[in-house]
Design a protein around this motif. Structure first.
Motif, PDB file in Angstrom:
ATOM      1  N   SER A 207     -27.820  68.500  14.082  1.00 52.69           N
ATOM      2  CA  SER A 207     -28.228  69.890  14.295  1.00 52.69           C
ATOM      3  C   SER A 207     -29.658  70.147  13.793  1.00 52.69           C
TER       4      SER A 207
ATOM      5  N   LYS B 193     -26.442  67.254  19.197  1.00 52.06           N
ATOM      6  CA  LYS B 193     -25.812  68.441  18.623  1.00 52.06           C
ATOM      7  C   LYS B 193     -26.702  69.657  18.831  1.00 52.06           C
TER       8      LYS B 193
ATOM      9  N   ARG C  70     -16.568  57.785  13.732  1.00 54.13           N
ATOM     10  CA  ARG C  70     -17.817  58.353  13.233  1.00 54.13           C
ATOM     11  C   ARG C  70     -17.981  58.064  11.742  1.00 54.13           C
TER      12      ARG C  70
ATOM     13  N   ARG D 239     -21.505  72.698  17.659  1.00 53.60           N
ATOM     14  CA  ARG D 239     -21.080  72.529  16.254  1.00 53.60           C
ATOM     15  C   ARG D 239     -21.219  73.831  15.448  1.00 53.60           C
TER      16      ARG D 239
HETATM   17  C1  PEP Z   1     -22.533  65.480  10.951  1.00 45.95           C
HETATM   18  O1  PEP Z   1     -21.909  65.486  12.016  1.00 45.95           O
HETATM   19  O2  PEP Z   1     -22.377  64.601  10.105  1.00 45.95           O
HETATM   20  C2  PEP Z   1     -23.512  66.542  10.664  1.00 45.95           C
HETATM   21  C3  PEP Z   1     -24.368  66.430   9.645  1.00 45.95           C
HETATM   22  O3  PEP Z   1     -23.420  67.580  11.487  1.00 45.95           O
HETATM   23  P1  PEP Z   1     -24.522  68.683  11.872  1.00 45.95           P
HETATM   24  O4  PEP Z   1     -25.752  67.948  12.282  1.00 45.95           O
HETATM   25  O5  PEP Z   1     -23.843  69.401  12.997  1.00 45.95           O
HETATM   26  O6  PEP Z   1     -24.709  69.567  10.666  1.00 45.95           O
END
Ligand code: PEP
Ligand code: MN
Length: 258
Positions: free
Chosen positions: A117, A139, A58, A169
């Motif tokens: 998210s 997410k 990632r 998450r």
């Molecule tokens: C990420 O995984 O880089 C991230 C920004 O996570 P989230 O969207 O869950 O805040």
């Protein structure tokens, strides 16, 4: 309101190259830095993580930062570095798509498109990735109910794409000791309600690196199909999410114990 979406009779397996995610397949390990910061950084991460036993690399290149003053990611240049690193290590790659204008190039470069998210409620973006025929990691919105999350899934499936991996998450709660409250009950719930694979992100779920190992074990104990964990060659110097990022040594410990 369709609050239940059972896809493929409740047994969706999402294929990423030769990796099968979901069902009775072994858990998938996704790891890498929050953001791609340089060519050297992501190459180092890719090669080391491959050696540790990671399945998918990632790295964010378009970063949804709360403050507009914070590092926003390297953009297309970062995407080039991420692709080069994935190829060098022989790892599939995942990155977040924030804007439909980058859909074509991101779809071309990566193996999985992440919807973050903050964009779980971005219905035009969900429809757009629904028209693709490639894996999407969706997410959970930080304030999304289970039903809202399920309806976000439907925005993708109704447009034709059922290659969806979910990711719990953490959600916002009254408690701010941790960055978010990791809702592990969502794992068996989403299995039952959707049949889709679901992985857990204990890094954003807690925001505290010491909690990543226990929450990783808990996630797998309740049936998660994988883990996405932030790992950085030098967390203290990370441009994003250093406090929740593990060193290679710390990550290796988790990988070996699981
Ligand atoms: C990420 O995984 O880089 C991230 C920004 O996570 P989230 O969207 O869950 O805040
Ligand atoms: Mn992050």
């Amino acid at each position: 309101m369709g609050n239940k979406v059972i896809i493929n009779g409740g047994k969706t397996i999402v294929k990423v190259r030769n990796i099968n995610i979901g069902g009775d397949n072994p858990p998938v390990f996704i790891a890498g830095p929050c953001s791609v910061e340089s060519r050297e950084q992501i190459l180092k991460a890719a090669v080391t993580l491959k050696e540790i036993g990671v399945d998918i690399l990632r790295g964010g290149v378009f970063k949804p930062r709360t403050s507009p003053h914070d590092f926003q990611g390297l953009g297309i240049q970062g995407l080039e570095y991420l692709k080069e690193a994935g190829e060098a290590a022989g790892l599939p790659i995942i990155t977040e798509l924030m804007d439909e204008k980058h859909l074509k190039i991101v779809a071309e470069y990566v193996d999985i498109i992440q919807i973050g998210s903050r964009n779980m409620y971005n219905y035009s973006l969900l429809k757009a990735v629904g028209r693709l025929n490639m894996p999407i990691l969706l997410k959970r919105g930080m304030s999304a109910t289970i039903n809202e999350w399920i309806q976000a899934i439907e925005y993708i499936t109704l447009n034709g794409n059922e290659n969806i991996i979910l990711c719990e998450r953490g959600i916002r709660s009254f408690d701010n000791y941790t960055r978010n409250t990791l809702d592990l009950a969502a794992v068996p719930i989403m299995h039952k309600e959707t049949g889709l694979p679901i992985i857990v992100d204990p890094s954003h779920g807690t925001g505290i690196k010491e909690l990543v190992k226990p929450m990783s074990k808990a996630a797998l104990a309740c049936g998660a199909n994988g883990l996405m964990i932030e790992v950085h060659p030098n967390p203290k110097q990370a441009l994003c999410d250093g406090d929740q990022s593990l060193t290679f040594t710390e990550y290796r410990e988790i990988r070996e114990e699981i």
